[in-house]
Design a protein around this motif. Structure first.
Motif, PDB file in Angstrom:
ATOM      1  N   CYS A 190      12.226  39.769 -12.366  1.00 39.73           N
ATOM      2  CA  CYS A 190      12.220  40.738 -13.456  1.00 39.73           C
ATOM      3  C   CYS A 190      12.570  42.124 -12.929  1.00 39.73           C
ATOM      4  O   CYS A 190      11.964  42.613 -11.963  1.00 39.73           O
ATOM      5  N   GLY A 198       8.306  40.697 -11.085  1.00 42.32           N
ATOM      6  CA  GLY A 198       7.748  39.350 -11.035  1.00 42.32           C
ATOM      7  C   GLY A 198       8.812  38.345 -10.618  1.00 42.32           C
ATOM      8  O   GLY A 198       9.973  38.471 -10.996  1.00 42.32           O
ATOM      9  N   GLY A 252      16.819  39.755 -14.570  1.00 44.53           N
ATOM     10  CA  GLY A 252      16.714  39.997 -15.999  1.00 44.53           C
ATOM     11  C   GLY A 252      15.391  40.635 -16.311  1.00 44.53           C
ATOM     12  O   GLY A 252      14.795  41.283 -15.448  1.00 44.53           O
ATOM     13  N   VAL A 253      14.948  40.463 -17.531  1.00 40.85           N
ATOM     14  CA  VAL A 253      13.665  41.036 -17.952  1.00 40.85           C
ATOM     15  C   VAL A 253      12.779  39.910 -18.480  1.00 40.85           C
ATOM     16  O   VAL A 253      13.242  39.083 -19.280  1.00 40.85           O
ATOM     17  N   CYS A 254      11.546  39.878 -18.017  1.00 39.16           N
ATOM     18  CA  CYS A 254      10.643  38.787 -18.403  1.00 39.16           C
ATOM     19  C   CYS A 254      10.102  39.015 -19.827  1.00 39.16           C
ATOM     20  O   CYS A 254      10.187  40.128 -20.356  1.00 39.16           O
ATOM     21  N   PRO A 255       9.556  37.995 -20.416  1.00 35.95           N
ATOM     22  CA  PRO A 255       9.033  38.121 -21.781  1.00 35.95           C
ATOM     23  C   PRO A 255       8.027  39.250 -21.934  1.00 35.95           C
ATOM     24  O   PRO A 255       8.095  40.008 -22.906  1.00 35.95           O
ATOM     25  N   GLN A 309       9.830  42.542 -21.897  1.00 39.43           N
ATOM     26  CA  GLN A 309      10.622  42.671 -23.118  1.00 39.43           C
ATOM     27  C   GLN A 309       9.723  43.188 -24.242  1.00 39.43           C
ATOM     28  O   GLN A 309      10.101  44.096 -24.990  1.00 39.43           O
ATOM     29  N   SER A 352      14.772  29.317 -17.997  1.00 38.34           N
ATOM     30  CA  SER A 352      14.830  30.777 -17.920  1.00 38.34           C
ATOM     31  C   SER A 352      13.474  31.442 -18.149  1.00 38.34           C
ATOM     32  O   SER A 352      13.388  32.668 -18.120  1.00 38.34           O
ATOM     33  N   HIS A 353      12.433  30.649 -18.383  1.00 39.92           N
ATOM     34  CA  HIS A 353      11.076  31.190 -18.556  1.00 39.92           C
ATOM     35  C   HIS A 353      11.011  32.307 -19.599  1.00 39.92           C
ATOM     36  O   HIS A 353      10.185  33.201 -19.485  1.00 39.92           O
ATOM     37  N   GLY A 354      11.890  32.305 -20.559  1.00 36.89           N
ATOM     38  CA  GLY A 354      11.860  33.331 -21.602  1.00 36.89           C
ATOM     39  C   GLY A 354      12.495  34.649 -21.187  1.00 36.89           C
ATOM     40  O   GLY A 354      12.458  35.627 -21.929  1.00 36.89           O
ATOM     41  N   PHE A 355      13.069  34.675 -19.999  1.00 38.02           N
ATOM     42  CA  PHE A 355      13.736  35.886 -19.517  1.00 38.02           C
ATOM     43  C   PHE A 355      15.005  36.151 -20.304  1.00 38.02           C
ATOM     44  O   PHE A 355      15.670  35.229 -20.766  1.00 38.02           O
ATOM     45  N   VAL A 356      15.348  37.438 -20.420  1.00 37.85           N
ATOM     46  CA  VAL A 356      16.712  37.794 -20.792  1.00 37.85           C
ATOM     47  C   VAL A 356      17.451  38.055 -19.482  1.00 37.85           C
ATOM     48  O   VAL A 356      17.173  39.029 -18.782  1.00 37.85           O
ATOM     49  N   ILE A 357      18.337  37.148 -19.145  1.00 38.27           N
ATOM     50  CA  ILE A 357      19.050  37.193 -17.866  1.00 38.27           C
ATOM     51  C   ILE A 357      20.314  38.023 -18.005  1.00 38.27           C
ATOM     52  O   ILE A 357      21.060  37.870 -18.967  1.00 38.27           O
ATOM     53  N   ASP A 358      20.548  38.925 -17.027  1.00 35.32           N
ATOM     54  CA  ASP A 358      21.780  39.711 -17.117  1.00 35.32           C
ATOM     55  C   ASP A 358      22.682  39.562 -15.888  1.00 35.32           C
ATOM     56  O   ASP A 358      23.802  40.055 -15.885  1.00 35.32           O
ATOM     57  N   GLU A 359      22.147  38.918 -14.853  1.00 35.79           N
ATOM     58  CA  GLU A 359      22.977  38.764 -13.647  1.00 35.79           C
ATOM     59  C   GLU A 359      22.515  37.571 -12.825  1.00 35.79           C
ATOM     60  O   GLU A 359      21.326  37.284 -12.750  1.00 35.79           O
TER      61      GLU A 359
END
Lengths: 148, 148
Positions: free
Chosen positions: A92, A97, A129-132, A135, B115-122
DNA sequence: TTAAAAATTTTGAATCAATCAAAATTATTT
DNA sequence: AAATAATTTTGATTGATTCAAAATTTTTAA
């Protein structure tokens, strides 16, 4: 880690020392820990344990393949006992994380467009990315766009 | 880097300082350098340049996306001016040499199994292996297998 | 079971990579 | 040209990791 730590160490001709066993246990319980965190956990169990022994053991165990090291940007080296399955990681960007994600294939699961004559044996992938949680925090607190 | 460094800095509202311009030039000529190496090159050109300014600028330029940072295991952070094309890297396990390899796709070029709910960007990929030079050295000197 | 040998740990120091912060200097804006 | 803002220089500090000698523990051999 499918077999007992003691057996794993014997297979690699490594002594069964208290610090070493405590480290493996700590890391099994706390994957993706850095050396300081591992030391804290081991130190709670063995008051005389030294940070030097943690570093020495991490280096030895990584070299043997019993422990895996990853090094996401912005963090110190992280370690885990889950080895041998070529899994990848998701990190993240906000809270740092780290999570595991299975690999689709055996190593190397990808091939480079141009291998430059290398003999490739591994494709290390880190998904960013960014974790839930982050977010949700981000949305509820409004966007804090860094101007750049 | 397709446009002039001066223009790039202006687009990001950054001052055109001698150290900053020298850094970008040094990094363009020596991709995948660490801070110490960049400092050496800049210092040859600007005797009064400080290591602190190198670190400050690297942090600023990475934050702006003008410079990219990678952190292969066993090395300090490395930097490069080739940005924006989501390319990957190949690192030699023996000599630690780092090479670019194009990406097949736009970021993120891969998706995690879970993806564990992540928003993946890279998807940051580092291919690990042995380069042609070290393959030749290894073969001509006989195998030095580390017992482990 | 004991002694010797080897491995490892502990201890304290040191190095490396990077950051912190105040003062000075430089670049930009007015 | 002066004021303002950004950046650099300087010296100190921190965090992560390594170095090395002495002590201790583990393993091996007798």
């Amino acid at each position: 880690m499918k077999i007992a730590p003691e057996e794993l160490l014997r297979q690699h001709n490594l002594s069964l020392t208290a610090v070493r066993l405590a480290l493996l246990e700590a890391l099994h319980a706390n994957p993706h820990s850095d050396a300081a965190r591992i030391f804290d956990v081991v130190h709670n169990k063995i008051a005389a344990a030294s940070k030097q022994a943690i570093y020495n053991n991490l280096n030895t165990l990584v070299e043997c393949g019993i422990v895996r090291e990853i090094k996401p940007k912005g963090q110190a080296s992280l370690y885990e006992t889950r080895t041998g399955d070529n899994h990848h990681h998701i990190v993240c960007r906000s809270c740092a994380g780290v999570f595991d994600t299975d690999c689709h294939d055996c190593a190397p699961c990808l091939t480079p467009k141009d291998s430059h004559g290398f003999v490739i044996d591994e494709a290390e992938v880190i998904f960013w990315g960014v974790c839930p949680s982050c977010q949700n925090n981000h949305n509820s607190k409004g966007k804090n766009n860094a101007e750049c």
